[in-house]
Structures are given as C-alpha cells and as structure tokens.
Design a protein around this motif. Structure first.
Motif, PDB file in Angstrom:
ATOM      1  N   VAL A  69      32.202  21.638  49.707  1.00 19.57           N
ATOM      2  CA  VAL A  69      32.229  20.307  49.302  1.00 19.57           C
ATOM      3  C   VAL A  69      33.764  20.038  48.848  1.00 19.57           C
ATOM      4  O   VAL A  69      34.347  19.122  48.954  1.00 19.57           O
ATOM      5  CB  VAL A  69      31.461  19.912  47.917  1.00 19.57           C
ATOM      6  CG1 VAL A  69      31.647  18.600  47.588  1.00 19.57           C
ATOM      7  CG2 VAL A  69      29.997  20.100  48.264  1.00 19.57           C
ATOM      8  N   GLU A  71      35.899  17.517  51.002  1.00 18.34           N
ATOM      9  CA  GLU A  71      35.551  16.141  50.282  1.00 18.34           C
ATOM     10  C   GLU A  71      36.339  15.794  49.024  1.00 18.34           C
ATOM     11  O   GLU A  71      36.780  14.687  48.904  1.00 18.34           O
ATOM     12  CB  GLU A  71      33.910  16.096  50.313  1.00 18.34           C
ATOM     13  CG  GLU A  71      33.184  16.357  51.287  1.00 18.34           C
ATOM     14  CD  GLU A  71      31.649  16.261  51.352  1.00 18.34           C
ATOM     15  OE1 GLU A  71      31.229  15.872  50.225  1.00 18.34           O
ATOM     16  OE2 GLU A  71      30.935  16.574  52.290  1.00 18.34           O
ATOM     17  N   LEU A 110      32.461   9.863  51.215  1.00 21.28           N
ATOM     18  CA  LEU A 110      32.576  11.022  50.788  1.00 21.28           C
ATOM     19  C   LEU A 110      31.861  11.615  49.658  1.00 21.28           C
ATOM     20  O   LEU A 110      31.614  12.687  49.351  1.00 21.28           O
ATOM     21  CB  LEU A 110      34.202  11.363  50.616  1.00 21.28           C
ATOM     22  CG  LEU A 110      34.958  11.468  51.872  1.00 21.28           C
ATOM     23  CD1 LEU A 110      36.563  11.470  51.402  1.00 21.28           C
ATOM     24  CD2 LEU A 110      34.758  12.595  52.945  1.00 21.28           C
TER      25      LEU A 110
END
Length: 150
Positions: free
Chosen positions: A35, A38, A122
């Motif tokens: 992640v 992001e 996102l």
C-alpha cells in the motif's frame, strides 16, 4: 497524537519531500508494503493540490501535513489556507471529487477535481473539508496490527 508534522512553503519542489516522509512514517507505522505506493501517490496529489491552491490564491502560509499513527490506523491530513466560497462543506469518498471544490477558474477547478478523483481512487478512507479559511484532506490506512487483529 501526531507522529510527524510538516510545514513547507507552497512550492512544487517540496511535494516530493512530503511524499518521501509520508512513505517512511507509514512504513514505520506498519502500513502494508503493498500500500506504500498508494500512500505516496495520494500524499503527492493532496500536497500538489494544496500547493496549487496556495499559489493561485496568493497564500503565503505554509502547507501543513500531519502524519498520525495509532493502534489500528495510519492517518495523514494535508491542510491548506486557501479560502473557498463553499462554507462548511464536507465530502467523503467518491463524492469528494466534485462537491468540495470552488473557484473562478474552470481549468484550475478541473485540475482540482482530477486530483481529488485520483485520491479517492487510491484511498478507501478519505474526507475532504473546506471553508472560508482553507481546506483539509484526511486520509487513513489500516496498519499491520489492525489487519492482524481483524
């Protein structure tokens, strides 16, 4: 409690530093490695948006970034001091892309909408607020300890 707080002049070259700091703090907070891109992209979009709003409105105050770590989530707030015609508006999720905007320049507004659309694509947990004194984009991600528990 804020883990890290940044304030930087509204210059595009400082956005990269904010992205790098956000990714480093997110990693330390336990945000999943998958992640982190992001997080980087969302912080970059939010900071670029704040810088653009400061520049287009002649605001000399710094852009504010607050990175907060708690037991179950990692949160980032990007704040600007660019005045909005919209007062007290709050938008969450995908609705943030159109309604949290104001301004006279249609081109700038379109860029603003695109930035918010990217952020909402996102980040699952995003909130955009704005009023006559500026705006804040709040974003959060679960940490590894939160996903291990759930």
């Amino acid at each position: 409690m804020a883990t890290v707080e940044l304030r930087f002049s509204a210059l595009p070259e400082h956005v990269r530093t904010a992205r790098l700091v956000a990714a480093a703090v997110a990693r330390r907070a336990g945000v999943d490695e998958a992640v982190l891109d992001e997080v980087r992209l969302a912080v970059g979009e939010a900071c670029s948006r704040a810088v653009g709003l400061h520049i287009s409105n002649g605001v000399t105050a710094p852009v504010r970034v607050s990175l907060t770590e708690d037991e179950k989530k990692f949160s980032i707030e990007v704040g600007d001091e660019a005045p909005r015609a919209v007062t007290g508006h709050t938008a969450e999720g995908d609705a943030a892309t159109a309604d949290a905007l104001s301004g006279d320049d249609a081109g700038a507004e379109t860029d603003d909408e695109m930035g918010l659309a990217v952020i909402s694509g996102l980040v699952d947990d995003v909130e955009v607020t704005s009023d006559e004194t500026g705006g804040v984009i709040r974003m959060s991600w679960p940490t590894a300890t939160a996903s291990a528990v759930s």
